[in-house]
Design an enzyme around this catalytic site. Structure first.
Site: not given
Ligand code: UD1
Ligand code: CA
Length: 420
Positions: A345, A104, A78, A72, A354, A16, A141, A12
């Site tokens: 130190n 997810d 699903t 897919q 760097n 959203r 669901g 997916g």
């Protein structure tokens, strides 16, 4: 668990999320959500993992490297996503059962996955599903049971009747299927629902109607099945994961002075009796020894390895560097691509330069060196054992400071004591 394969659905787009990055690649505590699932499944001993990819498949593949991905092409639901793995699963004759997860749900624990598999194997069911009771089941669901409490089917929110909508038992989205039952069910499901998709969840009704037993286990940990569909849910998941990480760091004997204001990413190791002060940000896989004092306001980036009894103070940023034991980097410093020895130190405001605009270079600071306040070290450069740099000196690249010597000035030069 040689006879179990796992299919993780991750095709997916995550509409959203309103993101150019596929949803499952969004980081939680420094690791893409999909990786949490893969790592958990591997940790419980399942090596065969197939990820169903679709939206920006190449990117997902690259980020999870080495894991079998199947494309897919069209997002038909699903159920369709799982069918894509059919040939790969049937090819492997050892596989009897299939664990299915959604990409997810990164907070799922190993414990609950194991429990589900154990029940599935013990009962020999056609399918075993994970359910939960929610006071507010909106969006999930629903699980429909008979008067005898047997699972009959699952109904998606969009297709649920008013009577079904009040049901508080939801489908978490974690399933273990017997291989035969799964492919039997997949052949029978139809896209006759509001979204016109092939729903994996419709297999349950197919199985119960054919008298193939469906079992379930229920979790009351509402955190672990949080599905990340929006940015707000991403933030929630981050919060839960952060708390888990902080708890495990404290369990291993480190003190977190203010857990609400400390950010530690995945894979960080911290030794006993190290104290982390507030507003410290420790990024993924950083290693810290025991007896250290870190922060407040420190930022330790990836590739940082800190020895025992080290002091890292406020507004210090360290990346791809190692710091030897008893060394102090207390105030406003940047240390990048540097190897620092023991008992060094590093004075306030020291900067390791760097990066020359094209490439990053290495710096070495040997044991017992003393870097004066405001020193700039232009990499590549080495400061020898016990050497000293004066306050404000600029040590230029390749002008290594010999062991035991003192350099001062811009550019830094060796100070010859006694000479006029
Ligand atoms: C799904 C379940 C729902 C459950 C909820 C738990 C179905 C039909 N519904 O709903 O019962 O309560 O999860 O979080 O399964 N995906 C694909 N290909 C597709 C469609 C989806 O790979 O064609 C993937 C998505 O990337 C995602 C996962 O499957 O990772 C779940 O899809 P999503 O659309 O989020 O399902 P939900 O509506 O949350
Ligand atoms: Ca979802």
């Amino acid at each position: 668990m040689k006879n179990i394969a796992t299919i993780i659905l991750a095709a997916g787009e995550g509409t959203r999320m309103k993101s150019s990055l596929p949803k499952v690649l969004h980081n939680i505590c420094g690791k893409p959500m999909l990786k949490y699932l893969i790592d958990n499944v591997n940790s419980i001993g399942i090596d065969k993992v197939i990820v169903i990819v679709g939206h920006k498949a190449g990117l997902v593949k690259k980020l999870i490297g080495g894991i079998k991905c199947i494309k897919q092409d069209e997002l038909l639901g699903t159920g369709d996503a799982v069918s894509r793995a059919r040939a790969a699963i049937l090819k492997d004759k050892k596989i009897d059962n299939i664990l299915i997860l959604y990409g997810d749900t990164p907070l799922l624990s190993q414990g609950i996955i194991k429990k589900l598999i154990e029940k599935h194997i013990a009962t020999g069911a056609g399918a075993t599903i994970l359910t939960a009771q929610l006071k507010n089941p909106t969006g999930y669901g629903r699980v429909i049971r008979s008067s005898g409490n047997k699972i009959v089917k699952m109904v998606e929110e969009l297709d649920a009747s008013v009577y079904e909508k009040v049901i508080e038992e939801i489908n978490v989205g974690v399933y273990c299927f017997n291989k035969k039952a799964l492919f039997y069910g997949l052949e029978k499901i139809k896209p006759d629902n509001k979204k016109e998709e092939y729903y994996l969840t419709d297999i349950i009704e197919v199985l119960t109607k054919s008298d193939i037993p469906v079992e379930s286990i229920t979790t009351d940990d509402t955190e672990e099945f949080l599905g990340v569909n929006t940015r707000a849910e991403l933030a929630k998941a981050e919060l839960v994961m952060r708390k888990r990480i902080l708890d495990s760091v404290m369990d291993s004997g480190a003190t977190i002075a203010d857990p609400d204001n400390t950010y530690i990413e995945h894979g960080v190791e911290i030794g006993k009796d190290t104290v982390i002060y507030p507003y410290t940000f420790i990024e993924n896989n950083v290693k810290i020894g025991s007896g250290c004092s870190i922060g407040p306001f420190a930022r330790l980036r990836p590739g940082t390895i800190i020895g025992n009894n080290v002091g890292i103070g406020n507004f210090v940023e360290i990346v791809r560097s190692s710091i030897g034991e008893k060394t102090k980097v207390r105030h406003q410093c940047y240390i990048g691509d540097t190897v620092i020895g023991k008992n060094v130190n590093i004075g306030a405001g020291t900067i390791v330069a760097n990066y020359d605009g094209k490439e990053k270079h290495k710096t070495v600071i040997e044991d017992n060196a003393f870097i004066g306040t405001g020193t700039i070290l232009i990499a590549p450069v080495k400061v020898g054992r016990g050497a000293v740099t004066g306050a404000g000196s600029v040590v230029t690249s390749n002008k290594n400071v010999p062991a035991g010597k003192t350099v001062v000035g811009i550019p830094a030069k060796v100070l010859n004591k006694g000479k006029k």
